[in-house]
Design a protein around this motif. Structure first.
Motif, PDB file in Angstrom:
ATOM      1  N   ILE A  81       0.844  -1.200   0.000  1.00  0.00           N
ATOM      2  CA  ILE A  81       0.000   0.000   0.000  1.00  0.00           C
ATOM      3  C   ILE A  81       0.883   1.255   0.000  1.00  0.00           C
ATOM      4  O   ILE A  81       1.976   1.255   0.567  1.00  0.00           O
ATOM      5  N   GLN A  82       0.370   2.319  -0.593  1.00  0.00           N
ATOM      6  CA  GLN A  82       1.064   3.614  -0.581  1.00  0.00           C
ATOM      7  C   GLN A  82       1.230   4.079   0.875  1.00  0.00           C
ATOM      8  O   GLN A  82       0.346   3.850   1.701  1.00  0.00           O
ATOM      9  N   PRO A  83       2.335   4.724   1.190  1.00  0.00           N
ATOM     10  CA  PRO A  83       2.547   5.195   2.573  1.00  0.00           C
ATOM     11  C   PRO A  83       1.417   6.081   3.103  1.00  0.00           C
ATOM     12  O   PRO A  83       1.068   5.994   4.283  1.00  0.00           O
ATOM     13  N   ASN A  84       0.811   6.886   2.253  1.00  0.00           N
ATOM     14  CA  ASN A  84      -0.261   7.781   2.732  1.00  0.00           C
ATOM     15  C   ASN A  84      -1.584   7.054   2.955  1.00  0.00           C
ATOM     16  O   ASN A  84      -2.546   7.655   3.418  1.00  0.00           O
ATOM     17  N   ALA A  85      -1.653   5.762   2.657  1.00  0.00           N
ATOM     18  CA  ALA A  85      -2.889   4.995   2.828  1.00  0.00           C
ATOM     19  C   ALA A  85      -2.835   4.064   4.039  1.00  0.00           C
ATOM     20  O   ALA A  85      -3.729   3.255   4.245  1.00  0.00           O
ATOM     21  N   ARG A  86      -1.816   4.177   4.857  1.00  0.00           N
ATOM     22  CA  ARG A  86      -1.644   3.278   6.014  1.00  0.00           C
ATOM     23  C   ARG A  86      -2.831   3.313   6.982  1.00  0.00           C
ATOM     24  O   ARG A  86      -3.152   2.322   7.597  1.00  0.00           O
ATOM     25  N   SER A  87      -3.496   4.432   7.078  1.00  0.00           N
ATOM     26  CA  SER A  87      -4.633   4.530   8.008  1.00  0.00           C
ATOM     27  C   SER A  87      -5.850   3.747   7.509  1.00  0.00           C
ATOM     28  O   SER A  87      -6.800   3.555   8.257  1.00  0.00           O
ATOM     29  N   ARG A  88      -5.815   3.289   6.269  1.00  0.00           N
ATOM     30  CA  ARG A  88      -6.955   2.575   5.693  1.00  0.00           C
ATOM     31  C   ARG A  88      -6.697   1.082   5.520  1.00  0.00           C
ATOM     32  O   ARG A  88      -7.388   0.411   4.745  1.00  0.00           O
ATOM     33  N   LEU A  89      -5.711   0.531   6.215  1.00  0.00           N
ATOM     34  CA  LEU A  89      -5.379  -0.888   6.065  1.00  0.00           C
ATOM     35  C   LEU A  89      -6.540  -1.802   6.429  1.00  0.00           C
ATOM     36  O   LEU A  89      -6.848  -2.750   5.699  1.00  0.00           O
ATOM     37  N   ASP A  90      -7.171  -1.544   7.556  1.00  0.00           N
ATOM     38  CA  ASP A  90      -8.258  -2.421   8.012  1.00  0.00           C
ATOM     39  C   ASP A  90      -9.438  -2.416   7.035  1.00  0.00           C
ATOM     40  O   ASP A  90      -9.895  -3.491   6.623  1.00  0.00           O
ATOM     41  N   PRO A  91      -9.953  -1.253   6.631  1.00  0.00           N
ATOM     42  CA  PRO A  91     -11.051  -1.271   5.644  1.00  0.00           C
ATOM     43  C   PRO A  91     -10.632  -1.903   4.316  1.00  0.00           C
ATOM     44  O   PRO A  91     -11.427  -2.579   3.673  1.00  0.00           O
ATOM     45  N   PHE A  92      -9.378  -1.695   3.922  1.00  0.00           N
ATOM     46  CA  PHE A  92      -8.892  -2.269   2.665  1.00  0.00           C
ATOM     47  C   PHE A  92      -8.927  -3.797   2.730  1.00  0.00           C
ATOM     48  O   PHE A  92      -9.297  -4.461   1.759  1.00  0.00           O
ATOM     49  N   LEU A  93      -8.553  -4.361   3.880  1.00  0.00           N
ATOM     50  CA  LEU A  93      -8.601  -5.817   4.060  1.00  0.00           C
ATOM     51  C   LEU A  93     -10.011  -6.347   3.829  1.00  0.00           C
ATOM     52  O   LEU A  93     -10.212  -7.317   3.096  1.00  0.00           O
ATOM     53  N   TRP A  94     -11.002  -5.705   4.433  1.00  0.00           N
ATOM     54  CA  TRP A  94     -12.382  -6.174   4.309  1.00  0.00           C
ATOM     55  C   TRP A  94     -12.899  -5.965   2.894  1.00  0.00           C
ATOM     56  O   TRP A  94     -13.657  -6.793   2.372  1.00  0.00           O
ATOM     57  N   GLU A 132      -7.882  -4.542 -12.591  1.00  0.00           N
ATOM     58  CA  GLU A 132      -9.114  -3.819 -12.248  1.00  0.00           C
ATOM     59  C   GLU A 132      -9.265  -3.529 -10.766  1.00  0.00           C
ATOM     60  O   GLU A 132      -9.755  -2.469 -10.381  1.00  0.00           O
ATOM     61  N   HIS A 133      -8.875  -4.486  -9.922  1.00  0.00           N
ATOM     62  CA  HIS A 133      -9.150  -4.336  -8.493  1.00  0.00           C
ATOM     63  C   HIS A 133      -7.952  -3.900  -7.659  1.00  0.00           C
ATOM     64  O   HIS A 133      -8.128  -3.420  -6.543  1.00  0.00           O
ATOM     65  N   LEU A 134      -6.750  -4.087  -8.178  1.00  0.00           N
ATOM     66  CA  LEU A 134      -5.574  -3.764  -7.375  1.00  0.00           C
ATOM     67  C   LEU A 134      -4.727  -2.664  -8.013  1.00  0.00           C
ATOM     68  O   LEU A 134      -4.591  -1.581  -7.453  1.00  0.00           O
ATOM     69  N   SER A 135      -4.160  -2.934  -9.166  1.00  0.00           N
ATOM     70  CA  SER A 135      -3.236  -1.970  -9.789  1.00  0.00           C
ATOM     71  C   SER A 135      -3.879  -0.622 -10.077  1.00  0.00           C
ATOM     72  O   SER A 135      -3.205   0.409 -10.018  1.00  0.00           O
ATOM     73  N   SER A 136      -5.159  -0.615 -10.383  1.00  0.00           N
ATOM     74  CA  SER A 136      -5.839   0.651 -10.684  1.00  0.00           C
ATOM     75  C   SER A 136      -6.245   1.425  -9.425  1.00  0.00           C
ATOM     76  O   SER A 136      -6.662   2.573  -9.521  1.00  0.00           O
ATOM     77  N   ASN A 137      -6.109   0.809  -8.258  1.00  0.00           N
ATOM     78  CA  ASN A 137      -6.469   1.457  -7.005  1.00  0.00           C
ATOM     79  C   ASN A 137      -5.353   2.432  -6.606  1.00  0.00           C
ATOM     80  O   ASN A 137      -4.202   2.029  -6.468  1.00  0.00           O
ATOM     81  N   PRO A 138      -5.664   3.710  -6.406  1.00  0.00           N
ATOM     82  CA  PRO A 138      -4.612   4.683  -6.072  1.00  0.00           C
ATOM     83  C   PRO A 138      -3.913   4.406  -4.733  1.00  0.00           C
ATOM     84  O   PRO A 138      -2.800   4.902  -4.521  1.00  0.00           O
ATOM     85  N   ASP A 139      -4.526   3.622  -3.857  1.00  0.00           N
ATOM     86  CA  ASP A 139      -3.886   3.275  -2.586  1.00  0.00           C
ATOM     87  C   ASP A 139      -2.840   2.172  -2.740  1.00  0.00           C
ATOM     88  O   ASP A 139      -2.064   1.925  -1.835  1.00  0.00           O
ATOM     89  N   VAL A 140      -2.832   1.486  -3.876  1.00  0.00           N
ATOM     90  CA  VAL A 140      -1.917   0.367  -4.092  1.00  0.00           C
ATOM     91  C   VAL A 140      -0.631   0.862  -4.753  1.00  0.00           C
ATOM     92  O   VAL A 140      -0.662   1.489  -5.810  1.00  0.00           O
ATOM     93  N   ALA A 141       0.498   0.559  -4.104  1.00  0.00           N
ATOM     94  CA  ALA A 141       1.808   0.959  -4.635  1.00  0.00           C
ATOM     95  C   ALA A 141       2.391  -0.125  -5.536  1.00  0.00           C
ATOM     96  O   ALA A 141       3.074   0.185  -6.516  1.00  0.00           O
ATOM     97  N   LEU A 142       2.145  -1.408  -5.210  1.00  0.00           N
ATOM     98  CA  LEU A 142       2.808  -2.496  -5.912  1.00  0.00           C
ATOM     99  C   LEU A 142       2.019  -3.776  -5.743  1.00  0.00           C
ATOM    100  O   LEU A 142       1.441  -4.015  -4.672  1.00  0.00           O
ATOM    101  N   THR A 143       1.998  -4.595  -6.774  1.00  0.00           N
ATOM    102  CA  THR A 143       1.469  -5.951  -6.657  1.00  0.00           C
ATOM    103  C   THR A 143       2.489  -6.914  -7.234  1.00  0.00           C
ATOM    104  O   THR A 143       3.263  -6.558  -8.132  1.00  0.00           O
ATOM    105  N   GLU A 144       2.491  -8.117  -6.692  1.00  0.00           N
ATOM    106  CA  GLU A 144       3.352  -9.186  -7.210  1.00  0.00           C
ATOM    107  C   GLU A 144       2.535 -10.468  -7.149  1.00  0.00           C
ATOM    108  O   GLU A 144       2.084 -10.871  -6.076  1.00  0.00           O
ATOM    109  N   THR A 145       2.340 -11.093  -8.304  1.00  0.00           N
ATOM    110  CA  THR A 145       1.481 -12.262  -8.402  1.00  0.00           C
ATOM    111  C   THR A 145       2.320 -13.531  -8.519  1.00  0.00           C
ATOM    112  O   THR A 145       3.198 -13.622  -9.383  1.00  0.00           O
ATOM    113  N   SER A 146       2.034 -14.498  -7.653  1.00  0.00           N
ATOM    114  CA  SER A 146       2.688 -15.806  -7.699  1.00  0.00           C
ATOM    115  C   SER A 146       1.618 -16.866  -7.935  1.00  0.00           C
ATOM    116  O   SER A 146       0.613 -16.903  -7.218  1.00  0.00           O
ATOM    117  N   LEU A 147       1.838 -17.713  -8.941  1.00  0.00           N
ATOM    118  CA  LEU A 147       0.890 -18.788  -9.210  1.00  0.00           C
ATOM    119  C   LEU A 147       1.031 -19.884  -8.166  1.00  0.00           C
ATOM    120  O   LEU A 147       2.139 -20.180  -7.707  1.00  0.00           O
TER     121      LEU A 147
END
Length: 158
Positions: A81-94, A132-147
Motif C-alpha cells: 500500500i502507498q505510505p499515505n494509505a496506512r490509516s486505511r489498512l483495516d477497511p482495505f482488508l475487508w 481492475e481491483h488492485l493496480s488501478s487502485n490509487p492506494d496500491v503501490a505495488l502488486t506481485e502475483t505468484s501462481l
C-alpha cells in the motif's frame, strides 16, 4: 468492518478435542462428536454453543475445490500500500475479502501489506482481477502475483 479486540477465552482439553474434530468434519453428528470427546451429547451441544457465542468457532464452511468449481488457476497476490494509505489498512482488508474470486485476504507485517489468495478461471481473468481491483487502485503501490501449483489444507486444527 471495524477491528475486533481478540479475547482469549480459556479452553480446556475437551474444547480442543471438539475444535480438532470439527476442523476435520464440521458435519459430524453431535452424538459422534460427543463420543470422540468422551462427553454426553447434551454437554457437547452446550459446549459447541458456548464456543460459538465466545467467537472461538466463527462458522462452518464448505471446503470447495476451486478447479472443480470452474476456477482452476490460483494465485497469491502480494500487495504493498502507498505510505499515505496506512490509516486505511483495516477497511482495505475487508474490501479485498469481498472481491470476486478472493478466497482469503491477509493483513501482514513485513515487506508486503497484504496477501490475497485468488482463484480464477484462466490467466486472462487473473490479469483482469489484478489490473481492475488492485493496480488501478490509487492506494496500491505495488502488486506481485505468484501462481499456486498445489495446495494442501491442514486436515486438523491442533
Amino acid at each position: 468492518m471495524e477491528r475486533r479486540t481478540v479475547e482469549r477465552p480459556p479452553l480446556d482439553d475437551i474444547d480442543h478435542i471438539l475444535l480438532a474434530e470439527l476442523s476435520i468434519d464440521a458435519r459430524i453428528p453431535n452424538n459422534a462428536l460427543a463420543a470422540k470427546a468422551g462427553i454426553a451429547p447434551s454437554t457437547c451441544l452446550t459446549r459447541i454453543r458456548a464456543l460459538r457465542e465466545r467467537g472461538v468457532i466463527r462458522g462452518f464452511h464448505a471446503d470447495i475445490d476451486p478447479a472443480l468449481a470452474g476456477r482452476p488457476l490460483q494465485a497469491m497476490v502480494a500487495v504493498r500500500i502507498q505510505p499515505n494509505a496506512r490509516s486505511r489498512l483495516d477497511p482495505f482488508l475487508w474490501d479485498l475479502s469481498e472481491l470476486p474470486g478472493v478466497l482469503n485476504a491477509f493483513l501482514l507485517g513485513g515487506t508486503y501489506d497484504f496477501f490475497v489468495h485468488v482463484a480464477a478461471p484462466d490467466s486472462t481473468a487473473l490479469n483482469d482481477f489484478v489490473v481492475e481491483h488492485l493496480s488501478s487502485n490509487p492506494d496500491v503501490a505495488l502488486t506481485e502475483t505468484s501462481l499456486i501449483f498445489q495446495h494442501a489444507r491442514s486436515p486438523r486444527f491442533a
